[in-house]
Design a protein around this motif. Structure first.
Motif, PDB file in Angstrom:
ATOM      1  N   ARG A   1      -7.971   3.233  -0.880  1.00  0.00           N
ATOM      2  CA  ARG A   1      -8.823   3.352  -1.977  1.00  0.00           C
ATOM      3  C   ARG A   1      -8.176   2.793  -3.284  1.00  0.00           C
TER       4      ARG A   1
ATOM      5  N   ASP B   1     -19.433   5.400  -1.631  1.00  0.00           N
ATOM      6  CA  ASP B   1     -17.689   5.487  -1.443  1.00  0.00           C
ATOM      7  C   ASP B   1     -17.433   4.747  -0.310  1.00  0.00           C
ATOM      8  N   ARG B   2     -17.752   3.201  -0.524  1.00  0.00           N
ATOM      9  CA  ARG B   2     -17.254   2.230   0.410  1.00  0.00           C
ATOM     10  C   ARG B   2     -16.394   1.529   0.001  1.00  0.00           C
ATOM     11  N   ARG B   3     -15.706   0.507   0.979  1.00  0.00           N
ATOM     12  CA  ARG B   3     -14.714  -0.367   0.193  1.00  0.00           C
ATOM     13  C   ARG B   3     -15.600  -1.303  -0.949  1.00  0.00           C
TER      14      ARG B   3
ATOM     15  N   GLN C   1       0.790  -1.182  -0.046  1.00  0.00           N
ATOM     16  CA  GLN C   1      -0.123  -0.181  -0.068  1.00  0.00           C
ATOM     17  C   GLN C   1       1.029   1.141  -0.090  1.00  0.00           C
TER      18      GLN C   1
ATOM     19  N   ASP D   1      -1.944   7.003  -0.935  1.00  0.00           N
ATOM     20  CA  ASP D   1      -3.152   6.294  -0.742  1.00  0.00           C
ATOM     21  C   ASP D   1      -3.583   5.758   0.646  1.00  0.00           C
ATOM     22  N   PRO D   2      -3.759   6.499   1.702  1.00  0.00           N
ATOM     23  CA  PRO D   2      -3.599   6.295   2.960  1.00  0.00           C
ATOM     24  C   PRO D   2      -5.052   5.566   3.535  1.00  0.00           C
ATOM     25  N   GLN D   3      -6.036   5.647   2.695  1.00  0.00           N
ATOM     26  CA  GLN D   3      -7.425   4.854   2.981  1.00  0.00           C
ATOM     27  C   GLN D   3      -7.518   3.550   2.394  1.00  0.00           C
TER      28      GLN D   3
ATOM     29  N   TRP E   1     -15.048   0.751  -3.989  1.00  0.00           N
ATOM     30  CA  TRP E   1     -13.823   0.798  -4.549  1.00  0.00           C
ATOM     31  C   TRP E   1     -13.649  -0.356  -5.275  1.00  0.00           C
TER      32      TRP E   1
END
Length: 337
Positions: free
Chosen positions: A63, A250-252, A54, A59-61, A255
């Motif tokens: 996504r 806009d949830r996992r 990662q 891209d800290p989240q 994505w």
């Protein structure tokens, strides 16, 4: 960890699942990090996010990591369907193990349809073409309709940017470039993935990046300087289409779906002879992503921008490096357990 290899002793379904995981290794990913792991067990193929890959600053989240894995998931599904099995897919199957993004089973045998076969053939031909696209031939309405249908089949939408929108996109990408250049962690992180050791199986080598050239919308500056050796071509990007992959939420799960849609659209573009490349920098900075969200109609969440058009001649591009199957496919203990 025990590594699996395809051989005649395995059941047909297991062999098909292994082939699906192998072909998924050709999927696009942010900075070619290839942040996925596959685990084959019983009659299932599990997809895990490899969080060691990662991009913590960019891209800290997670996504774009999840979106990249979604593209690999779609590649695997396409391969399984093209090899005669219904891909039965369970997404985010275990809340207690968030790294487990999907589980695929080889369902009932079924003949491959023409769309499955076409997408499968496109997997090895698909490349990120960052060169300038044709100024004389535009993507036509029929081609765009095929791309839209591909996105919708994966529970996403494809928003085609208008000429006025493109001005905002140019502003958003330039803003993202300025903000990113001031973030030392992001600069160091990008450098690490664009200056890999010779022979590395990941990252962005200089011969896949065009030298600097005038464009209506700037592409990512990989900070390669003289190491960016690809000829950008003599075209001017005037007829380039800028397409936003959009989800309703806009949830996992969204994505992941956006990644599947990205793969579906890109393979459909490749099958039609179109060139494409992602513009992830336009969604990496929250402010730039918010600007794009203001353009999308009907409203939604922009997950990625793809540029598409007619690639310059000669068409062949240097291949991007890929991790060997033994590094990403296993039959031992599941990752993270």
């Amino acid at each position: 960890m025990t590594t699996t290899h395809e051989n005649a002793a395995f059941p047909t379904q297991t062999t098909a699942l292994h082939r699906a995981a192998e072909e998924a290794g050709h999927a696009p990913s942010i900075l070619n990090t290839q942040p996925w792991r596959w685990h084959i067990h019983d009659d299932a193929l599990d997809l895990y996010a490899d969080t060691t890959r990662q991009l913590g600053a960019t891209d800290p989240q997670g996504r774009l990591l999840t979106l990249s894995c979604g593209a690999a998931l779609h590649h695997a599904r396409v391969t399984l369907a093209a090899n005669g099995f219904e891909p039965v897919t369970d997404r985010l199957p275990d809340p207690d193990h968030p790294a487990l993004l999907a589980r695929i089973r080889a369902g009932r045998p079924q003949p491959a349809g023409p769309d499955d076969a076409s997408a499968y053939r496109a997997i090895r031909r698909r490349h990120s073409d960052r060169r300038r696209f044709s100024s004389t031939r535009a993507v036509n309405a029929g081609e765009l309709a095929v791309l839209r249908a591909a996105a919708e089949a994966e529970h996403a939408r494809l928003y085609r940017m208008t000429p006025d929108d493109i001005e905002f996109l140019a502003h958003a990408t330039q803003r993202a470039r300025v903000i990113g250049a001031k973030d030392e962690r992001r600069v160091v992180e990008q450098y690490a993935w664009t200056h890999r050791e010779p022979g590395s199986a990941d990252g962005v080598p200089g011969d896949t990046v065009p030298a600097a050239a005038a464009r209506p919308v700037p592409v990512r500056d990989f900070d390669l300087g003289g190491e960016a050796t690809l000829d950008p071509g003599s075209e001017d990007d005037r007829n380039t289409e800028y397409l936003i992959i959009v989800t309703d939420h806009d949830r996992r799960a969204d994505w992941l779906a956006a990644g599947e849609a990205t793969s579906a659209v890109w393979l459909a573009a490749t099958a039609q002879g179109l060139a494409a490349s992602p513009m992830s920098s336009a969604v990496e900075i929250p402010g730039a992503r918010a600007l794009l969200a203001g353009l999308v109609d009907p409203a939604g969440h922009p997950q990625l921008v793809l540029r598409a058009g007619i690639g310059p001649e000669p068409a062949p591009l240097p291949p991007s490096p890929r991790r060997p199957s033994r590094d990403v496919i296993d039959t031992g203990e599941p990752p993270g357990r």
